[in-house]
Scaffold this motif. Structure first.
Motif, mmCIF file in Angstrom:
data_model
loop_
_atom_site.group_PDB
_atom_site.id
_atom_site.type_symbol
_atom_site.label_atom_id
_atom_site.label_comp_id
_atom_site.label_asym_id
_atom_site.label_seq_id
_atom_site.Cartn_x
_atom_site.Cartn_y
_atom_site.Cartn_z
ATOM 1 N N MET A 10 0.826 -1.210 0.000
ATOM 2 C CA MET A 10 0.000 0.000 0.000
ATOM 3 C C MET A 10 0.858 1.257 0.000
ATOM 4 O O MET A 10 0.675 2.142 -0.818
ATOM 5 C CB MET A 10 -0.913 0.049 1.238
ATOM 6 N N HIS A 57 -3.985 -5.985 7.184
ATOM 7 C CA HIS A 57 -5.102 -5.047 7.298
ATOM 8 C C HIS A 57 -6.196 -5.715 8.111
ATOM 9 O O HIS A 57 -6.632 -6.813 7.757
ATOM 10 C CB HIS A 57 -5.685 -4.730 5.916
ATOM 11 N N SER A 62 -5.353 -7.907 2.977
ATOM 12 C CA SER A 62 -6.188 -6.788 2.547
ATOM 13 C C SER A 62 -7.404 -7.303 1.787
ATOM 14 O O SER A 62 -7.437 -8.433 1.306
ATOM 15 C CB SER A 62 -5.378 -5.844 1.656
ATOM 16 N N THR A 66 -10.397 -2.413 2.613
ATOM 17 C CA THR A 66 -9.227 -1.930 3.346
ATOM 18 C C THR A 66 -8.232 -1.253 2.399
ATOM 19 O O THR A 66 -7.539 -0.326 2.802
ATOM 20 C CB THR A 66 -8.532 -3.055 4.140
ATOM 21 N N ARG A 67 -8.176 -1.713 1.151
ATOM 22 C CA ARG A 67 -7.320 -1.024 0.167
ATOM 23 C C ARG A 67 -7.872 0.375 -0.097
ATOM 24 O O ARG A 67 -7.115 1.341 -0.199
ATOM 25 C CB ARG A 67 -7.204 -1.838 -1.114
ATOM 26 N N ALA A 70 -6.909 2.569 2.752
ATOM 27 C CA ALA A 70 -5.512 3.008 2.643
ATOM 28 C C ALA A 70 -5.398 4.191 1.684
ATOM 29 O O ALA A 70 -4.654 5.146 1.941
ATOM 30 C CB ALA A 70 -4.629 1.852 2.185
#
Length: 177
Positions: A10, A57, A62, A66-67, A70
């Protein structure tokens, strides 16, 4: 020994760790390190070892939400992090789910907050589970590399990752003998 290192990153931490691990593994033969967005182009059967790593995450690998989180964090005016290219693309979870059954040797790693794994979680736990489900033999324990509260690698973690890569190279090549 030919090694493939597949990583999801990320803010660059897992990429730096993957690149350091790759440098350590080079003592045993050629190493290819690719972000997960390019891993679909790789024929896994051409590698003696597949290393897979990603950020932790919400206690695991992830996922799309959650991506996106970020990305939102990186876009905040007071943010101290920069989002990696393709960070909001499909990640390790999706790539691993799409793998055909295979055979081979694998090892997992992750990046996570500095704290007890019971509290932080470990993406490598889920990575290991999915690798085994697809037919990989895990040839070493997974490893976590730590980030601080500002999502930066702790001092010495890149060096530790390179040393771990050298250790794995010796371990895996000696098991061939």
């Amino acid at each position: 020994m030919r090694t493939l290192v597949v990583y999801e990153s990320m803010f660059g931490n897992t990429r730096h760790v993957a690149e350091a691990i790759a440098r350590g593994l080079e003592s045993a033969g050629p190493v290819t390190a690719v972000p997960v967005t390019r891993a679909g182009d790789e024929d896994l059967s051409g590698y003696d070892l597949v290393m897979v790593g990603g950020p932790t995450h919400v206690h695991g690998m992830s996922r799309e939400s959650t991506r996106h989180g970020a990305a939102v964090t990186a876009q905040k005016p007071d943010s101290t992090v920069t989002l990696e290219p393709d960070a909001e693309s499909e990640g390790l979870r999706e790539w691993l789910d799409g793998l055909p059954p295979t055979h081979g040797k694998a090892v997992a790693f992750d990046t996570r907050a500095d704290g007890p794994a019971l509290l932080t979680g470990r993406a490598s736990k889920g990575i290991c589970r999915k690798l085994r489900l697809h037919g990989f033999d895990l040839v070493a324990d997974s490893e976590s590399f730590l980030v601080d509260k500002e999502s930066r690698l702790e001092d010495g973690e890149e060096t530790r990752a390179e040393q771990w890569g050298r250790t794995l190279a010796r371990q895996v090549t000696s098991s061939h003998a």
